[in-house]
Design a protein around this motif. Sequence first.
Motif, short mmCIF file in Angstrom:
data_model
loop_
_atom_site.label_atom_id
_atom_site.label_comp_id
_atom_site.label_asym_id
_atom_site.label_seq_id
_atom_site.Cartn_x
_atom_site.Cartn_y
_atom_site.Cartn_z
N ALA A 407 -6.12 12.01 1.95
CA ALA A 407 -5.52 11.93 0.24
C ALA A 407 -4.29 11.45 -0.22
CB ALA A 407 -5.05 13.46 -0.22
N ALA A 408 -3.56 11.02 0.72
CA ALA A 408 -2.53 10.18 0.68
C ALA A 408 -2.97 8.07 0.53
CB ALA A 408 -1.57 9.78 2.14
N THR A 409 -3.86 8.94 1.35
CA THR A 409 -4.66 7.12 0.89
C THR A 409 -5.00 6.51 -0.12
OG1 THR A 409 -5.15 6.72 3.12
CG2 THR A 409 -5.69 5.03 2.21
N GLU A 410 -5.58 7.32 -0.51
CA GLU A 410 -6.37 7.19 -2.37
C GLU A 410 -4.97 7.77 -2.89
OE1 GLU A 410 -9.74 9.23 -4.42
OE2 GLU A 410 -9.34 10.49 -2.59
N ALA A 411 -4.74 8.68 -3.20
CA ALA A 411 -3.57 8.23 -4.29
C ALA A 411 -2.51 7.17 -4.18
CB ALA A 411 -2.18 9.06 -3.88
N LEU A 412 -2.52 6.29 -2.53
CA LEU A 412 -1.71 4.51 -2.64
C LEU A 412 -2.37 3.86 -3.50
CD1 LEU A 412 0.27 3.12 -1.65
CD2 LEU A 412 -0.88 2.88 0.41
N LEU A 413 -3.48 3.66 -2.93
CA LEU A 413 -4.70 3.28 -3.98
C LEU A 413 -4.30 3.01 -5.23
CD1 LEU A 413 -6.40 0.80 -3.65
CD2 LEU A 413 -8.58 2.33 -3.18
N GLN A 414 -4.36 3.83 -5.82
CA GLN A 414 -4.26 4.74 -7.12
C GLN A 414 -3.02 3.76 -7.46
OE1 GLN A 414 -7.42 5.99 -8.99
NE2 GLN A 414 -5.98 4.65 -10.73
N THR A 425 -8.95 -2.34 -3.01
CA THR A 425 -10.30 -1.33 -3.23
C THR A 425 -10.35 -0.50 -1.48
OG1 THR A 425 -12.41 -2.98 -2.24
CG2 THR A 425 -11.88 -2.71 -4.45
N GLN A 426 -11.19 0.49 -1.93
CA GLN A 426 -11.24 1.31 -0.58
C GLN A 426 -12.58 0.99 -0.05
OE1 GLN A 426 -11.77 2.42 -3.94
NE2 GLN A 426 -13.79 2.62 -3.98
N THR A 427 -12.05 1.86 1.52
CA THR A 427 -14.45 2.19 2.14
C THR A 427 -13.99 3.29 2.71
OG1 THR A 427 -15.69 1.26 3.34
CG2 THR A 427 -13.82 0.33 3.61
N ARG A 428 -14.71 3.26 3.81
CA ARG A 428 -14.96 4.25 4.32
C ARG A 428 -14.84 3.71 5.78
NH1 ARG A 428 -13.01 9.92 3.58
NH2 ARG A 428 -13.49 10.40 1.59
N HIS A 429 -14.43 4.04 7.04
CA HIS A 429 -14.90 3.48 8.22
C HIS A 429 -14.27 4.56 9.24
CE1 HIS A 429 -14.36 0.56 11.63
NE2 HIS A 429 -13.81 1.39 11.88
N LYS A 430 -15.69 4.89 9.86
CA LYS A 430 -15.84 6.19 10.83
C LYS A 430 -15.50 7.79 10.31
CE LYS A 430 -15.70 3.21 14.62
NZ LYS A 430 -15.19 2.34 16.15
N GLY A 431 -15.50 7.46 8.70
CA GLY A 431 -15.43 8.95 8.54
C GLY A 431 -14.36 8.69 7.86
N ARG A 432 -12.59 7.93 7.97
CA ARG A 432 -12.00 7.45 7.26
C ARG A 432 -11.41 7.24 6.32
NH1 ARG A 432 -6.29 6.02 11.03
NH2 ARG A 432 -4.76 6.27 9.81
N PHE A 433 -10.83 7.65 4.99
CA PHE A 433 -10.72 6.84 3.98
C PHE A 433 -9.77 5.72 3.87
CE2 PHE A 433 -8.91 6.24 -0.48
CZ PHE A 433 -10.04 5.69 -1.32
N VAL A 434 -9.80 4.34 3.80
CA VAL A 434 -9.02 3.44 4.24
C VAL A 434 -8.95 2.47 2.85
CG1 VAL A 434 -9.67 3.48 6.65
CG2 VAL A 434 -11.22 1.96 5.23
#
Length: 465
Positions: A407-414, A425-434
């Motif tokens: 949640a914190a990562t997504e909010a930071l990206l926004q 931009t974002q992706t998922r690595h081993k299930g983690r939003f990065v």
Amino acid sequence: MKLDQFEAWSKRIASWSKAYLAGLRRRPVRAQGEPGDVLAALPASAPENAEDFETIFADFERLVPDAMTHWQHPRFFAYFPANAAPVSMLAEQLANTIAAQCMLWQTSPAATEMETRMVDWLRQAMGLPQGIRGTIHDTASTATLAALLTMRERALDWAGNREGLSGQPRLRIYSSAEGHSSIDKAAWIAGIGQDNLVKVASTGPLDGMDQAALRAAIAEDRAAGYKPAGLVIVTGGTSVGAMDPVAELIAIAREEGLYTHVDAAWAGSAMICEEFRHYWAGAEGADSIVFNPHKWLGAQFECSVQFLANPEAQVKTLGLRPDYLETLGQSDIVNYSEWTIPLGRRFRALKLWFLMRGYGLEGLRDRIRNHVAWAKDAAYEISTIDGLAIVTEPRLSLFSFAAQDDAATEALLQRINDDGRTYLTQTRHKGRFVIRFQIGPFECTREDVMTAVKAVRELHSTATS
């Protein structure tokens, strides 16, 4: 429009283009409007009568630039770049003026023969052996589709094109779990099907395909009565830059009789630098390789080069020469439309000719080396920010990072993308939003990279203070 008006407007548009490119740093990188804004501003129907070009161009200036994400912005660090070096833009202007349909040698001798030479220039620049040939597609997606179609036909002894797929053996294609979605789409379009695209787990520090898992998957499929047909190998995966062990996978494919395709769409450009070729060691043994000069190398989109160890299988899969496309008296002439999916083809080799001559290979190498070095610098700076962590270390010029939770990562990206100083931009690595940070704009500087890092630092600190 008469030719004298065309000349005057061409000069005016060139002036506008210069000002646009020079002023990109003052613009937000990502489009700031809302969905539907442009649509609402466009008339619902076309005009019945011609309009003055002054009015048309004024509307362009009013509606278009501010509603575009600026892919040539020197702080565009999202996705991968679609670079357009200025010299490449000029080549495109000339190609657009000539406006040839380059489907056959006889419709475009210069385009056909220049394509042959430019592909070979790139082969040499990337350290691939003599004898490998190739062609230019629009995008890597098309080249990958061509490769999967060739895998299909080779495995079926070309019965698919002749008889259709009904009643044929069930084929299997193998790809890394880090492979691009274009591989999935190619499996759909080729009639192989999503369920027959086997995604093999990745492992190790570079997220490369697990060799033991690949061997096990092939053995299991053969035991189940399926027919393994091909292997797609990744060099520089889109998500986090995964690097498959190319030589080892090609060796397995040879043992199993599989056709191999290396997807190096982004990372392939770096292979003009000898020190980065360890990332695809063994690629010279592949049946097919694709990379996009329109990404990191600076050729204006669209321009994707496919190298082929032996073009015969692909030409046999895709080639079709009805009477009306014959070049009389030249039965053995090369027509690149027989190597690719569309019949219609643009004059894409011209921008490669201009690009490599306008910058020289050493000039292009300098840019790539800078981007790789600056990615390491940026990753280090972000690693020093409290509450942020590097998730995947730089693979060439791509790395990823994250905050304490998704949640914190997504909010930071926004916040980063709303701020406008950069675009990530974002992706998922081993299930983690990065968050992906990929350095590749043709005109970017180290200062641009550090401006983006500063934005990350400030926007993260604002949220945590």
